[in-house]
Design a protein around this motif. Structure first.
Motif, short mmCIF file in Angstrom:
data_model
loop_
_atom_site.label_atom_id
_atom_site.label_comp_id
_atom_site.label_asym_id
_atom_site.label_seq_id
_atom_site.Cartn_x
_atom_site.Cartn_y
_atom_site.Cartn_z
N GLY A 241 0.47 1.82 6.78
CA GLY A 241 1.71 1.17 7.19
C GLY A 241 2.74 1.07 6.11
N GLY A 242 2.36 1.34 4.86
CA GLY A 242 3.33 1.33 3.77
C GLY A 242 4.14 2.60 3.73
N GLN A 243 4.99 2.72 2.75
CA GLN A 243 5.87 3.88 2.65
C GLN A 243 5.22 4.99 1.82
OE1 GLN A 243 9.75 2.72 1.22
NE2 GLN A 243 10.31 1.82 3.19
N VAL A 244 5.58 6.22 2.16
CA VAL A 244 5.13 7.39 1.43
C VAL A 244 6.35 8.06 0.80
CG1 VAL A 244 4.06 9.67 1.58
CG2 VAL A 244 3.14 7.78 2.93
N HIS A 245 6.36 8.17 -0.51
CA HIS A 245 7.45 8.82 -1.24
C HIS A 245 6.93 10.08 -1.91
CE1 HIS A 245 9.61 4.64 -1.74
NE2 HIS A 245 9.55 5.05 -0.49
N ILE A 246 7.83 11.03 -2.12
CA ILE A 246 7.50 12.26 -2.84
C ILE A 246 8.34 12.32 -4.11
CG2 ILE A 246 7.57 14.78 -2.81
CD1 ILE A 246 6.93 14.75 0.11
N LEU A 247 7.69 12.65 -5.23
CA LEU A 247 8.39 12.82 -6.51
C LEU A 247 8.48 14.30 -6.85
CD1 LEU A 247 9.54 11.82 -9.23
CD2 LEU A 247 7.16 11.65 -10.04
N VAL A 248 9.70 14.78 -7.07
CA VAL A 248 9.94 16.16 -7.47
C VAL A 248 10.44 16.14 -8.91
CG1 VAL A 248 11.19 18.29 -7.01
CG2 VAL A 248 10.52 16.81 -5.11
N VAL A 249 9.70 16.77 -9.82
CA VAL A 249 10.05 16.79 -11.23
C VAL A 249 10.33 18.22 -11.66
CG1 VAL A 249 9.32 16.14 -13.56
CG2 VAL A 249 8.51 14.82 -11.59
N GLY A 250 11.43 18.43 -12.37
CA GLY A 250 11.78 19.77 -12.84
C GLY A 250 13.25 19.83 -13.20
N HIS A 251 13.75 21.05 -13.27
CA HIS A 251 15.18 21.26 -13.56
C HIS A 251 15.77 22.17 -12.49
CE1 HIS A 251 18.94 21.65 -15.55
NE2 HIS A 251 18.77 22.92 -15.89
N GLY A 252 16.85 21.69 -11.86
CA GLY A 252 17.48 22.46 -10.79
C GLY A 252 16.61 22.51 -9.55
N VAL A 253 16.04 21.36 -9.18
CA VAL A 253 15.06 21.32 -8.09
C VAL A 253 15.62 20.65 -6.84
CG1 VAL A 253 13.03 21.45 -9.57
CG2 VAL A 253 14.08 19.23 -9.12
N ALA A 254 16.94 20.67 -6.66
CA ALA A 254 17.54 20.04 -5.48
C ALA A 254 17.04 20.68 -4.20
CB ALA A 254 19.06 20.14 -5.57
N MET B 138 0.83 -1.21 0.00
CA MET B 138 0.00 0.00 0.00
C MET B 138 0.86 1.25 0.00
SD MET B 138 -3.09 -1.12 -0.11
CE MET B 138 -4.16 0.21 0.45
N ASN B 139 1.98 1.23 -0.72
CA ASN B 139 2.85 2.39 -0.79
C ASN B 139 2.16 3.52 -1.57
OD1 ASN B 139 4.81 0.96 0.57
ND2 ASN B 139 5.84 0.29 -1.30
N ALA B 140 2.54 4.75 -1.26
CA ALA B 140 1.95 5.92 -1.90
C ALA B 140 3.05 6.82 -2.46
CB ALA B 140 1.08 6.69 -0.91
N LEU B 141 2.77 7.40 -3.63
CA LEU B 141 3.69 8.35 -4.26
C LEU B 141 2.98 9.68 -4.42
CD1 LEU B 141 6.42 8.89 -5.73
CD2 LEU B 141 5.23 8.26 -7.85
N ILE B 142 3.63 10.75 -3.98
CA ILE B 142 3.06 12.10 -4.05
C ILE B 142 3.82 12.92 -5.08
CG2 ILE B 142 2.66 14.25 -2.79
CD1 ILE B 142 2.55 12.52 -0.22
N LEU B 143 3.11 13.54 -5.99
CA LEU B 143 3.72 14.47 -6.93
C LEU B 143 3.81 15.84 -6.25
CD1 LEU B 143 4.73 15.22 -9.76
CD2 LEU B 143 2.34 15.66 -10.40
N ALA B 144 5.03 16.31 -6.03
CA ALA B 144 5.23 17.57 -5.31
C ALA B 144 4.78 18.76 -6.15
CB ALA B 144 6.71 17.72 -4.96
N ALA B 145 4.14 19.71 -5.50
CA ALA B 145 3.80 20.99 -6.13
C ALA B 145 4.88 22.00 -5.75
CB ALA B 145 2.43 21.45 -5.66
N HIS B 146 5.44 22.69 -6.73
CA HIS B 146 6.52 23.64 -6.46
C HIS B 146 6.65 24.62 -7.62
CE1 HIS B 146 9.36 21.82 -9.38
NE2 HIS B 146 8.74 20.69 -9.07
N ASP B 147 7.43 25.67 -7.39
CA ASP B 147 7.67 26.67 -8.43
C ASP B 147 9.09 26.61 -8.97
OD1 ASP B 147 9.17 27.72 -6.37
OD2 ASP B 147 8.06 29.60 -6.21
N GLY B 148 9.80 25.53 -8.66
CA GLY B 148 11.18 25.38 -9.09
C GLY B 148 12.18 25.73 -8.01
N GLN B 149 11.72 26.49 -7.00
CA GLN B 149 12.61 26.90 -5.91
C GLN B 149 12.02 26.58 -4.54
OE1 GLN B 149 13.20 31.09 -6.67
NE2 GLN B 149 14.89 30.70 -8.09
#
Length: 315
Positions: free
Chosen positions: A31-44, A1-12
């Motif tokens: 009880g499963g894991q929750v991960h966040i996905l950050v997609v973009g360029h220069g988004v460290a 039951m893992n979950a993946l979240i698409l992060a909302a951001h403006d690049g910074q």
């Protein structure tokens, strides 16, 4: 039951709504894991911010120069490419996610639901018919994509220890469409989606010049400024502050509706407000059916009294 979240951001900066989606995801993960996905360029920097949210097990970063101007088609490809290990894929109910997640669900052969306001492993709740009813949905697919109404969930707190951040392979960009430009509004007022006080004007304001009086009251209270669709269509306010079914959903402690009749599409955007104060000339205006306090009269007579009687926001 893992979950993946698409992060909302403006690049910074990571959008604060992502912390609310983490809360929704944790109730689904069971009880499963929750991960966040950050997609973009220069988004460290964004990934580092996401890693500090409590309940997040890992942050995945898909970083590529082609993602600097990210379109919905490319974003959907990236999400679909990573979806297989997850039972739930979530995002905040914003324009980007509403464009990308249905596409990603189709690519993954998964179910899709929008504007979810309550989550549990057994059933999801979402409004229908402009908020007139609440539907309970029990997904039967092995994977479900959903957008979440952030105002319906508490934000996840900051964790004592940051989650690990790892890179994932970026997908090939879909170049069949491209983003030609972005138009943003800058304001010193609170963000409309997270403001404690919102002052909104409707068609009854009458003109863009009169809308400035509504904004003056908002500034006096340290509030965000909103508008009904009728006011936006009339040119009294910009589309970025539209509240309602086709605009933004707000959940402030205080919502002041000035010259707003209360069409059902607008009411769908303010149902979560804790206290609603309405001023309108029409005693039969629908807004009075849900208002906690109502004044039948000319809003321009009431505005000076409100401003003089209510304390100014602290500087």
């Amino acid at each position: 039951m893992n979950a993946l979240i698409l992060a909302a951001h403006d690049g910074q900066q990571l959008d604060a709504s992502t912390a609310c989606v983490v809360t929704a995801a944790r109730s689904l993960a069971a009880g499963g894991q929750v991960h966040i996905l950050v997609v973009g360029h220069g988004v460290a920097a964004v990934a580092d911010q996401a890693a500090t949210l409590a309940g997040v097990s890992a942050v995945l970063t898909a970083d590529a120069p082609a993602f600097a101007a990210l379109n919905a088609e490319t974003l959907s490809r990236q999400v679909a490419a990573l979806a297989a290990p997850y039972a739930w894929i979530l995002a905040t109910h914003n324009l980007q996610a509403r464009a990308a997640l249905p596409r990603a669900a189709a690519l993954a052969g998964a179910a899709y639901l929008s504007d979810v306001t309550r989550t549990s492993p057994d059933a999801l709740e979402r409004p229908a018919y402009a908020g007139a009813v609440v539907t309970r949905v029990q997904p039967i697919a092995t994977s479900t994509f959903l957008t979440v109404r952030a105002s319906a969930f508490q934000a996840a707190p900051t964790a004592a220890t940051a989650a690990p951040v790892q890179d994932v392979p970026p997908v090939e960009a879909d170049v069949r469409t491209s983003i030609l430009g972005r138009e943003g509004s800058t304001s010193t007022r609170p963000d409309l989606g997270r403001a404690r006080i919102v002052v909104a004007g409707g068609r009854g304001v009458g003109s863009a010049e009169n809308m400035a009086k509504v904004e003056h009251l908002a500034d006096h209270l340290g509030a965000a400024v909103g508008a009904s669709r009728a006011a936006v269509d009339a040119g009294f306010a910009s589309n970025s502050v539209q509240i309602g079914q086709t605009g933004k959903v707000v959940a402030p402690d205080l919502y002041v509706a000035l010259g707003i009749s209360g069409a059902i599409q607008h009411l769908a955007g303010i149902k979560d407000a804790k206290c609603i104060v309405a001023i309108n000339r029409d005693p039969d205006a629908p807004i009075f059916q849900i208002a906690d306090y109502g004044i039948v009269g000319d809003l321009f007579d009431a505005l000076p009294s409100l401003e003089s009687g209510l304390p100014a926001a602290a500087a």
